[in-house]
Write a protein that holds these residues in place. Structure first.
Motif, mmCIF file in Angstrom:
data_model
loop_
_atom_site.group_PDB
_atom_site.id
_atom_site.type_symbol
_atom_site.label_atom_id
_atom_site.label_comp_id
_atom_site.label_asym_id
_atom_site.label_seq_id
_atom_site.Cartn_x
_atom_site.Cartn_y
_atom_site.Cartn_z
ATOM 1 N N VAL A 101 -8.089 -25.559 -1.072
ATOM 2 C CA VAL A 101 -8.669 -24.222 -1.220
ATOM 3 C C VAL A 101 -8.312 -23.683 -2.599
ATOM 4 C CG1 VAL A 101 -8.560 -23.712 1.246
ATOM 5 C CG2 VAL A 101 -6.615 -23.141 -0.211
ATOM 6 N N GLN A 102 -8.827 -22.518 -2.886
ATOM 7 C CA GLN A 102 -8.489 -21.831 -4.128
ATOM 8 C C GLN A 102 -7.313 -20.904 -3.865
ATOM 9 O OE1 GLN A 102 -11.202 -18.724 -5.958
ATOM 10 N NE2 GLN A 102 -11.623 -20.429 -7.334
ATOM 11 N N ALA A 103 -6.340 -20.905 -4.768
ATOM 12 C CA ALA A 103 -5.187 -20.010 -4.662
ATOM 13 C C ALA A 103 -5.286 -18.963 -5.765
ATOM 14 C CB ALA A 103 -3.885 -20.787 -4.782
ATOM 15 N N VAL A 104 -5.204 -17.703 -5.375
ATOM 16 C CA VAL A 104 -5.425 -16.594 -6.297
ATOM 17 C C VAL A 104 -4.211 -15.671 -6.292
ATOM 18 C CG1 VAL A 104 -6.889 -14.609 -6.837
ATOM 19 C CG2 VAL A 104 -7.899 -16.677 -5.830
ATOM 20 N N ALA A 105 -3.728 -15.323 -7.473
ATOM 21 C CA ALA A 105 -2.657 -14.335 -7.593
ATOM 22 C C ALA A 105 -3.267 -13.022 -8.073
ATOM 23 C CB ALA A 105 -1.596 -14.802 -8.572
ATOM 24 N N SER A 106 -2.890 -11.927 -7.440
ATOM 25 C CA SER A 106 -3.428 -10.622 -7.824
ATOM 26 C C SER A 106 -2.346 -9.565 -7.726
ATOM 27 C CB SER A 106 -4.616 -10.243 -6.930
ATOM 28 O OG SER A 106 -4.213 -10.165 -5.574
ATOM 29 N N SER A 107 -2.610 -8.441 -8.346
ATOM 30 C CA SER A 107 -1.678 -7.323 -8.331
ATOM 31 C C SER A 107 -2.472 -6.026 -8.319
ATOM 32 C CB SER A 107 -0.768 -7.382 -9.557
ATOM 33 O OG SER A 107 0.205 -6.354 -9.526
ATOM 34 N N ILE A 113 -7.410 -3.680 -7.418
ATOM 35 C CA ILE A 113 -6.752 -4.971 -7.258
ATOM 36 C C ILE A 113 -7.294 -5.854 -8.372
ATOM 37 C CG2 ILE A 113 -6.339 -6.928 -5.713
ATOM 38 C CD1 ILE A 113 -7.340 -5.056 -3.425
ATOM 39 N N VAL A 114 -6.392 -6.445 -9.166
ATOM 40 C CA VAL A 114 -6.797 -7.217 -10.340
ATOM 41 C C VAL A 114 -6.308 -8.652 -10.204
ATOM 42 C CG1 VAL A 114 -6.672 -7.393 -12.844
ATOM 43 C CG2 VAL A 114 -6.663 -5.140 -11.761
ATOM 44 N N ARG A 135 -11.748 -7.547 -10.759
ATOM 45 C CA ARG A 135 -11.084 -6.452 -10.051
ATOM 46 C C ARG A 135 -12.017 -5.852 -9.018
ATOM 47 N NH1 ARG A 135 -10.917 -1.485 -14.499
ATOM 48 N NH2 ARG A 135 -13.155 -1.445 -14.938
ATOM 49 N N VAL A 136 -11.419 -5.326 -7.973
ATOM 50 C CA VAL A 136 -12.157 -4.596 -6.949
ATOM 51 C C VAL A 136 -11.356 -3.354 -6.592
ATOM 52 C CG1 VAL A 136 -13.285 -6.637 -5.964
ATOM 53 C CG2 VAL A 136 -11.077 -5.889 -5.049
ATOM 54 N N PRO A 137 -11.995 -2.338 -6.055
ATOM 55 C CA PRO A 137 -11.267 -1.118 -5.698
ATOM 56 C C PRO A 137 -10.252 -1.374 -4.587
ATOM 57 C CG PRO A 137 -13.631 -0.718 -5.784
ATOM 58 C CD PRO A 137 -13.455 -2.196 -5.842
ATOM 59 N N LEU A 138 -9.106 -0.740 -4.680
ATOM 60 C CA LEU A 138 -8.108 -0.783 -3.611
ATOM 61 C C LEU A 138 -8.539 0.217 -2.545
ATOM 62 C CD1 LEU A 138 -5.344 -1.846 -2.609
ATOM 63 C CD2 LEU A 138 -4.288 0.070 -3.819
ATOM 64 N N SER A 139 -9.581 -0.153 -1.809
ATOM 65 C CA SER A 139 -10.169 0.718 -0.794
ATOM 66 C C SER A 139 -10.251 -0.025 0.525
ATOM 67 C CB SER A 139 -11.587 1.151 -1.206
ATOM 68 O OG SER A 139 -11.563 1.936 -2.371
ATOM 69 N N PRO A 140 -9.998 0.671 1.650
ATOM 70 C CA PRO A 140 -10.109 0.012 2.955
ATOM 71 C C PRO A 140 -11.480 -0.618 3.131
ATOM 72 C CG PRO A 140 -9.169 2.214 3.160
ATOM 73 C CD PRO A 140 -9.661 2.090 1.751
ATOM 74 N N ARG A 257 9.215 -3.960 -2.947
ATOM 75 C CA ARG A 257 7.810 -3.609 -3.144
ATOM 76 C C ARG A 257 6.987 -4.873 -3.355
ATOM 77 N NH1 ARG A 257 10.256 0.478 -7.013
ATOM 78 N NH2 ARG A 257 10.229 -1.352 -8.380
ATOM 79 N N VAL A 258 5.716 -4.816 -2.978
ATOM 80 C CA VAL A 258 4.824 -5.948 -3.211
ATOM 81 C C VAL A 258 4.429 -5.944 -4.689
ATOM 82 C CG1 VAL A 258 2.657 -7.059 -2.600
ATOM 83 C CG2 VAL A 258 3.947 -5.831 -0.851
ATOM 84 N N CYS A 259 4.919 -6.929 -5.423
ATOM 85 C CA CYS A 259 4.608 -7.001 -6.854
ATOM 86 C C CYS A 259 3.475 -7.976 -7.143
ATOM 87 C CB CYS A 259 5.852 -7.395 -7.646
ATOM 88 S SG CYS A 259 6.512 -9.038 -7.263
ATOM 89 N N LEU A 260 3.158 -8.825 -6.164
ATOM 90 C CA LEU A 260 2.149 -9.855 -6.349
ATOM 91 C C LEU A 260 1.643 -10.273 -4.978
ATOM 92 C CD1 LEU A 260 1.228 -11.527 -8.971
ATOM 93 C CD2 LEU A 260 2.677 -13.347 -8.079
#
Length: 304
Positions: A101-107, A113-114, A135-140, A257-260
């Protein structure tokens, strides 16, 4: 609202365009045509950015591409997550190789979310994560891997991004989903025929379209496809098999805190509930190792 600065807008448009075509050089005429500006303006801007090292000009064919000065800019933008990202990359490569699969790191940066890094290739098309910088909005319902381990105030602020304002029943569904994700240790999202509008919306942003009207339309679609539609898979039982969109797990810093976030995407085939769990466990083993390597600890251990 402040009046837009045309020069700044043109510079942003140019850098964004070139970042969407990494490694591909463009000449003055094509850039002017693509960005809808006259050649004199484009030439002056390209010369200034080349002098600053933001662009590289090939003296032979007189084309331009992104320059080395932007590497430092990118490192600064990644901030404290840069160290975590460097340690995460080997784990991401192993995940991609082992699981196909593809593995993606984001923050999270601001209200978005980038994507910071991508390893491997997706077996199926994915809406988010195909290229660093997406990036996409940090929205529910997006961003639960970051939100589930947050304090109550942060969770409620995230929920307030829903529009129109949801009723108590729907809010309760989201809060239950967040609790389930935290207990399980990873988030799971479906990708099936009911969610094509969401997938298309994410691919629009992944293509790099920064138009404000497009972004607003995409965010409305994202908000409309909530957990009511089972986009967030809370209960892993009760369905024979799933076509997954993603599985994501958090990396914690020293303050808990979630850093990644590390996300698996592009699954090659449908998975039974029994098959989903090993993916989740393998992913959380990797994110736990990364957390340990950066000196981080989960929230319930932070400060102890």
């Amino acid at each position: 609202m402040p009046r837009p600065a045309p020069g700044v807008e043109r510079t942003v448009a140019l850098i964004t365009f070139l970042s969407q075509h990494p490694g591909r050089p463009f000449g003055l005429s094509e850039l002017a045509r693509r960005l809808e500006m006259n050649k004199a303006t484009a030439h002056a801007m390209l010369a200034t950015l080349s002098d600053a090292g933001w662009l590289l000009r090939d003296p032979e064919d007189k084309t331009y591409r992104l320059g080395p000065a932007l590497v430092a800019v990118g490192d600064a933008a990644a901030g404290s997550g840069r160290h975590a990202l460097e340690l995460a990359r080997p784990h991401m490569r192993r995940l991609s190789d082992e699981l196909g699969v593809q593995a993606v790191a984001s923050s999270v940066m601001g209200e978005d979310i980038v994507v910071l890094a991508v390893e491997g290739h997706a077996a199926t098309p994915v809406g988010f994560g195909s290229r660093p910088g997406n990036r996409v909005p940090l929205s529910p319902p997006l961003g639960t891997v970051f939100i589930a381990w947050s304090d109550t105030e942060t969770v409620e602020r995230w929920l307030r991004r829903l529009s129109p304002r949801p009723d108590d029943h729907r809010l309760g569904i989201y809060r239950d989903a967040i609790k389930a994700i935290r207990l399980r240790g990873y988030t799971v999202a479906l990708d099936d025929d009911r969610h094509h509008s969401l997938a298309r919306a994410l691919r629009t942003l992944a293509a790099g379209d920064g138009d404000a009207e497009v972004r607003a339309a995409v965010e409305r679609v994202i908000q409309a496809r909530g957990v009511d539609d089972d986009y967030l898979l809370v209960d892993l039982g009760g369905i024979e098999s799933y076509q997954l969109s993603l599985i994501g797990a958090p990396v914690f810093d020293g303050a808990g805190r979630v850093c990644l976030a590390v996300t698996l995407a592009g699954f090659p085939h449908r998975l039974s509930p029994q098959q989903v769990v090993p993916y989740g466990r393998r992913l959380t083993a990797a994110t736990t190792a990364i957390t340990r390597e950066i000196g981080g600890r989960p929230p319930n251990q932070a400060g102890s």
